[in-house]
Design a protein around this motif. Sequence first.
Motif, short mmCIF file in Angstrom:
data_model
loop_
_atom_site.label_atom_id
_atom_site.label_comp_id
_atom_site.label_asym_id
_atom_site.label_seq_id
_atom_site.Cartn_x
_atom_site.Cartn_y
_atom_site.Cartn_z
N UNK A 289 2.46 -18.00 -13.64
CA UNK A 289 1.80 -16.76 -13.54
C UNK A 289 0.19 -16.81 -13.15
N UNK A 290 -0.30 -17.88 -13.70
CA UNK A 290 -1.84 -17.94 -13.33
C UNK A 290 -2.00 -18.44 -11.74
N UNK B 96 -5.27 -12.84 -5.85
CA UNK B 96 -6.55 -12.37 -5.86
C UNK B 96 -7.36 -12.28 -4.47
N UNK B 97 -6.94 -13.08 -3.64
CA UNK B 97 -7.44 -13.06 -2.26
C UNK B 97 -7.21 -11.47 -1.81
N UNK C 175 0.39 -6.57 -4.37
CA UNK C 175 1.77 -6.83 -5.31
C UNK C 175 2.65 -7.51 -4.56
N UNK C 176 2.81 -7.49 -3.26
CA UNK C 176 3.53 -8.05 -2.52
C UNK C 176 3.37 -9.45 -2.52
N UNK C 177 2.09 -9.85 -2.41
CA UNK C 177 1.85 -11.29 -2.36
C UNK C 177 2.09 -11.94 -3.86
N UNK C 178 1.82 -11.08 -4.76
CA UNK C 178 1.88 -11.71 -6.11
C UNK C 178 3.69 -11.94 -6.44
N UNK C 179 4.31 -10.84 -6.20
CA UNK C 179 5.80 -11.01 -6.55
C UNK C 179 6.47 -12.15 -5.70
N UNK C 180 5.91 -12.11 -4.51
CA UNK C 180 6.57 -13.20 -3.46
C UNK C 180 6.29 -14.51 -4.12
#
Length: 140
Positions: A97-98, A105-106, A114-119
């Motif tokens: 998660x971190x 954050x980039x 959101x797409x970057x995070x979930x990917x």
Amino acid sequence: MRQLLLVLASMLTLSSLNTPTVTIAGTTPDLREIRLVQRVNCNNAQTQTAINECAKLSYQRADKKLNRAYQQLLPTLETSRKQKLIAAQLAWLKFRDTNCEFERSRYDGGSIAPSIYFGCLENITKVRTQELQEYLKSDP
């Protein structure tokens, strides 16, 4: 008559937003209740919102597989190893998660975040699932 005009005006406003609506005659529409949920076509996502939703759905599928592998492995272990796996999994979840928050954050404030995070969540989760499946194969 005034109420009917309000309903029609609301429908026209909503149709200009390309939002599917449902109204009940004689009532003033509540926007929270009249949006219809449409399935996103993840084979042909056309908007960033759809891409983000598809990334989330893909991660959720990967997470279900991870949880199945974890739940299969846990009962096969003796108590001391079971405790170590639980501790390792908790530490791994915190790392995942971190780490994915860092990657996201980039793109803070951007629609792609959101797409970057979930990917990221999906990719790391798939790797961990493979690790757990390997433990299942190698443990008696």
